[in-house]
Enzyme design. Sequence first.
Site, short mmCIF file in Angstrom:
data_model
loop_
_atom_site.label_atom_id
_atom_site.label_comp_id
_atom_site.label_asym_id
_atom_site.label_seq_id
_atom_site.Cartn_x
_atom_site.Cartn_y
_atom_site.Cartn_z
CG HIS A 1 -3.66 -0.20 3.26
ND1 HIS A 1 -5.04 -0.54 4.72
CD2 HIS A 1 -4.22 -1.19 2.77
CE1 HIS A 1 -5.35 -1.94 5.08
NE2 HIS A 1 -4.71 -2.68 3.56
CG ASN B 1 -4.45 -5.83 5.90
OD1 ASN B 1 -5.20 -4.64 6.43
ND2 ASN B 1 -4.33 -6.32 5.34
CB CYS C 1 -7.87 -2.24 2.07
SG CYS C 1 -7.99 -3.79 2.51
#
Length: 343
Positions: free
Chosen positions: A270, A300, A121
């Site tokens: 994020h 995500n 990520c």
Amino acid sequence: MLNAYISGVGAYVPPRVVTNQALADEYGIDTTDEWIIQRTGIRERRFADAGVYTSDVAVPACEAAIENAGLRKQDIDLIIFATLSPDFHFPGSGVYLQKKLGLTEGENARFVPCLDIRNQCSGFVYGLGTAASMVRSGQHKHVLLVGAEIHSHAIDLTTRGRTVSTLFGDGAGAVVVSATDEDRGVRGWDLGADGRFANNLCLKIWDMSQKPYFRVNERDEGEIPVDMLWPYMEGKVVFRHAVQRMVETLMQSCMKHDLTKDDIDLFFFHQANLRINEYIANMIGLPPEKVPSNIERYGNTTAATIPLLLEEAVRTGKLERGMKIALVAFGSGFTWGSAIVDW
Ligand code: UT7
């Protein structure tokens, strides 16, 4: 002084929309729209069809970023590919992308270096620091940086895997990082990692300590224990550390550049969980309009979340040249990072 700025952005998501309800109805996962929205803010995500590689979703995002920068593909002199779902074990996905962009064909073939970043990520922020360093050093003029993922092929889409598989989606976002003499661009970054938590969020599909690393059965097929097939995540631990590290790294970046939160126009966090980002925004006192979000539509997408968000902000007119922005990410490793950019 040579600076590095983001000259173009591009994005691509696969067309197939999978709603929370579809996870229950089509995949038979014991979950509800209400549970997912309440815990994460996610309403739907995109899933690529079988046969699609991560480098395939990267291609249209990269082409759009190069066009948006007003460049030709041949102007790119370095490719950086951030992903946790590479096409294959090796080589990295950057070389597949290079070929699929057509850079290896014809009279104008460009055999530019390709670098893969494996920081999950945080991959895009790590990649941005790398790209900006390459540009500022004078070694490269136009670096193509892409964050791309195909999660849907490698998550356990059953009730057993619901804590992870209801969160992730497929997509790609790309930027071009270019050299400029103007006083703007990527001002700096702060990166960190804590390997004590490497096993709290991981996918151990291959284990190189085993000999052979996959057992082979009598039909000559590799066998993988099912608990190694899918990503593993201790959600609550990740949540806690994400909040702490994202706030810390953002503060570090602000301090390095002598900024307060009020000097920053937009915060690109994020997109792992809307609750994480709301929590952080509340802690620091950021108004919601300064914290763009699209997790409700894409889930995500790990390395792709921040460039997807940037592209959307540019396309909708929210992010304009002259603005000061912060990018902040946290993920598996644990790894984290932030960057300050004068857009
Ligand atoms: O990109 C960086 C990586 N990821 C993250 O940043 C994620 C960080 N963590 C989180 O976002 C949250 O921890 C989750 C959203 C993953 C989970 O939320 P939680 O409040 O920590 O739930 P939990 O894992 O403690 O599970 C609570 C209950 C459990 O049932 P029992 O044991 O209480 O009966 C789970 O089995 O919720 C159940 N559950 C679900 N129920 C319906 C877990 N996933 C689901 C689901 N639908 N999708």
